[in-house]
Enzyme design. Structure first.
Site, mmCIF file in Angstrom:
data_model
loop_
_atom_site.group_PDB
_atom_site.id
_atom_site.type_symbol
_atom_site.label_atom_id
_atom_site.label_comp_id
_atom_site.label_asym_id
_atom_site.label_seq_id
_atom_site.Cartn_x
_atom_site.Cartn_y
_atom_site.Cartn_z
ATOM 1 N N HIS A 1 -2.550 -10.077 11.929
ATOM 2 C CA HIS A 1 -2.083 -8.872 11.332
ATOM 3 C C HIS A 1 -1.655 -8.023 12.440
ATOM 4 O O HIS A 1 -2.713 -7.546 13.235
ATOM 5 C CB HIS A 1 -2.869 -8.334 10.465
ATOM 6 C CG HIS A 1 -2.690 -6.867 9.987
ATOM 7 N ND1 HIS A 1 -1.374 -6.594 9.629
ATOM 8 C CD2 HIS A 1 -3.487 -5.634 10.245
ATOM 9 C CE1 HIS A 1 -1.462 -5.101 9.398
ATOM 10 N NE2 HIS A 1 -2.697 -4.473 9.726
ATOM 11 N N THR B 1 3.390 3.778 15.704
ATOM 12 C CA THR B 1 2.891 2.371 14.650
ATOM 13 C C THR B 1 3.645 2.666 13.536
ATOM 14 O O THR B 1 2.970 1.972 12.488
ATOM 15 C CB THR B 1 1.513 2.152 14.917
ATOM 16 O OG1 THR B 1 0.635 3.320 14.430
ATOM 17 C CG2 THR B 1 0.978 1.985 16.250
ATOM 18 N N ASN C 1 5.398 -1.538 12.350
ATOM 19 C CA ASN C 1 4.210 -1.879 11.347
ATOM 20 C C ASN C 1 4.934 -1.929 9.878
ATOM 21 O O ASN C 1 5.454 -1.004 9.414
ATOM 22 C CB ASN C 1 3.175 -0.867 11.506
ATOM 23 C CG ASN C 1 2.085 -1.212 10.787
ATOM 24 O OD1 ASN C 1 1.939 -2.153 9.920
ATOM 25 N ND2 ASN C 1 1.072 -0.042 10.706
ATOM 26 N N SER D 1 -7.333 -2.427 6.067
ATOM 27 C CA SER D 1 -8.497 -1.451 6.581
ATOM 28 C C SER D 1 -9.176 -1.278 5.117
ATOM 29 O O SER D 1 -8.701 -1.060 3.929
ATOM 30 C CB SER D 1 -7.717 -0.142 7.006
ATOM 31 O OG SER D 1 -7.060 -0.480 8.193
ATOM 32 N N CYS E 1 -3.931 -3.506 4.040
ATOM 33 C CA CYS E 1 -2.775 -4.534 4.500
ATOM 34 C C CYS E 1 -3.324 -5.943 4.179
ATOM 35 O O CYS E 1 -2.460 -7.204 4.626
ATOM 36 C CB CYS E 1 -2.674 -4.600 6.066
ATOM 37 S SG CYS E 1 -2.085 -3.158 6.749
ATOM 38 N N GLU F 1 0.862 -1.330 -0.113
ATOM 39 C CA GLU F 1 -0.068 -0.033 -0.180
ATOM 40 C C GLU F 1 0.873 1.176 0.012
ATOM 41 O O GLU F 1 0.350 2.189 0.270
ATOM 42 C CB GLU F 1 -0.989 -0.067 1.133
ATOM 43 C CG GLU F 1 -0.499 -0.124 2.562
ATOM 44 C CD GLU F 1 -1.318 -0.196 3.574
ATOM 45 O OE1 GLU F 1 -2.107 0.760 3.879
ATOM 46 O OE2 GLU F 1 -1.658 -1.186 4.166
ATOM 47 N N SER G 1 -10.730 2.202 13.938
ATOM 48 C CA SER G 1 -10.129 0.893 13.382
ATOM 49 C C SER G 1 -9.751 -0.089 14.342
ATOM 50 O O SER G 1 -10.005 -1.437 13.883
ATOM 51 C CB SER G 1 -8.660 1.632 12.787
ATOM 52 O OG SER G 1 -8.196 0.464 12.046
ATOM 53 N N LYS H 1 -5.973 -7.768 21.728
ATOM 54 C CA LYS H 1 -7.169 -7.031 21.942
ATOM 55 C C LYS H 1 -8.426 -7.763 21.354
ATOM 56 O O LYS H 1 -9.464 -7.996 21.908
ATOM 57 C CB LYS H 1 -6.958 -5.656 21.812
ATOM 58 C CG LYS H 1 -6.146 -4.806 22.624
ATOM 59 C CD LYS H 1 -6.229 -3.460 22.230
ATOM 60 C CE LYS H 1 -5.424 -2.421 22.976
ATOM 61 N NZ LYS H 1 -5.246 -1.199 22.760
#
Length: 391
Positions: A233, A152, A276, A309, A111, A79, A201, A242
């Site tokens: 990812h 990030t 990242n 995303s 991604c 990307e 996000s 999370k």
């Protein structure tokens, strides 16, 4: 016929920033970076490295002459591409000296791009069992200096050779996927830094994981007890956790929770010190698991959650193959990361704003300062000039 990952390797630039130092420079408690989001170091790309060179360097470390003859498809997921028309795959194809009887193209969906490439590679190999496919995931994550997403960022690439009768991971047929038109992260063509709605996000990422996991569970009849590990990812290493923990707590027995959470930690060791890398983040996580988990047995099932995303999510699985360890480059990867140079925040900020000309002017870059075998050496007549020092 088994189809899957026969070889895998990664490359990160030879410069990094210490996350505690970045936090201090921004007036932030360092634990918010090292514990809160789970990042220790952030790879920084010099101006002599772009997505083409990162991918080519990653592939250079794993390909042999036999691979170069059999690869007839190169798929480049990114990307942060370098041209609106010509694919990065074509540049890499030439830099690596691959056979000219090949297809090469670039694919984009945030991604998720490399995962799309892997699924396309499976179909190609099913029709052409003797061929191999090179799937590249390469990105430089940029949000801007002093931006909410600065912590990030990162840079790096993962190269994957897909084949029949793979020696590392045989991919299973069932997968689950989900698409929804949302604006959680995006980068318009006129911007060299990304835009992100961080809270939204994170919420969507967790929602997508829950959605595709339920869909996969319904399709396959499998549950958490059937998995040795799950790879995610991970734009930052706490993100996958999370999403995973709330679902585990509802569905998994204590022993399964313990195993999956322990192996999650094995799967993020490289991501913690690279940062990242967008399309490559999931596959850097998989590589970290393979190279850090002792006693990973033949036949173990690994789950992989891919998220891009905008947004597309997919959950798919693979089975660890006999003697997979013989195909890994553990010592090479450890050495590559250990010899990197830590740069100051001031040096990082200088590198961040350094730009290539966009007015057609010629520039020659100091590639002697870059330890990478393949570098961007300059621009002439609006054409990027690349050099493979090993030729």
């Amino acid at each position: 016929m088994k189809i899957g990952i026969d070889k895998i390797g990664f490359y990160a630039p030879d410069l990094y920033v210490d996350m505690r130092e970045l936090a201090s420079a921004r007036g932030i408690e360092p634990d918010k970076f090292t514990i809160g989001i789970g990042q220790e170091k952030m790879a920084i790309a010099p101006i002599t490295q772009d997505t083409v060179t990162l991918a080519a360097n990653a592939a250079l470390n794993i390909l042999d002459d036999s691979d170069k003859k059999k690869i007839d498809l190169v798929i480049f997921g990114t990307e942060s591409g370098i041209d609106q028309s010509k694919s990065a795959a074509v540049y890499v194809h030439e830099l690596l000296g691959l056979d000219s009887a090949a297809r090469a193209f670039e694919i984009k969906q945030a991604c998720y791009g490399a995962t799309a490439g892997i699924q396309m590679a499976k179909g190609h190999i099913a029709l052409n069992p003797d061929s191999k496919v090179l799937v590249l995931a390469s990105d430089i994550a940029r949000y801007g200096l002093n931006s909410p997403g600065e912590s990030t960022q990162g840079a790096g690439a993962v190269a994957i050779v897909m084949s029949a009768n793979p020696r590392i991971l045989a991919l299973e047929d069932k997968s689950a996927y989900f698409t929804s038109d949302i604006m959680d992260f995006w980068r318009p063509a006129y911007s060299d830094t990304a835009f992100v709605d961080g809270k939204f996000s994170n919420e969507q990422y967790s929602l997508f994981f829950e959605t595709v996991w339920k869909q996969y569970r319904s399709k396959s009849g499998l549950g958490f007890e059937d998995f040795e590990a799950l790879c995610f990812h991970v734009p930052y290493t706490k993100m996958g956790l999370k999403a995973l923990k709330p679902v585990l707590e509802v569905e998994a027995k204590e022993m399964d929770q313990q195993r999956l959470l322990e192996n999650y930690q094995k799967s993020i060791q490289y991501n913690k010190v690279v940062g990242n890398i967008y399309t490559g983040s999931l596959y850097l996580s998989l590589l970290s698991l393979l190279e850090h988990k002792e006693g990973l047995k033949e036949g173990s099932r690994i789950g992989l959650f891919s998220y891009g995303s905008g947004a597309v999510g997919e959950f798919f699985t693979g089975i660890v193959q006999p003697e997979y360890q013989n195909q890994l480059k553990i010592a090479q990867h450890v050495d590559q990361l250990s010899v990197r140079k830590k740069i100051s925040i001031e040096e990082y900020e200088t590198l961040f704003v350094e730009e290539l000309p966009i007015d057609g002017s010629t520039v020659k870059l100091a590639i002697e300062n870059d330890s990478a075998p393949i570098c961007l050496s300059g621009i002439s007549d609006n054409k990027r000039q690349y050099i493979n020092k090993q030729r």
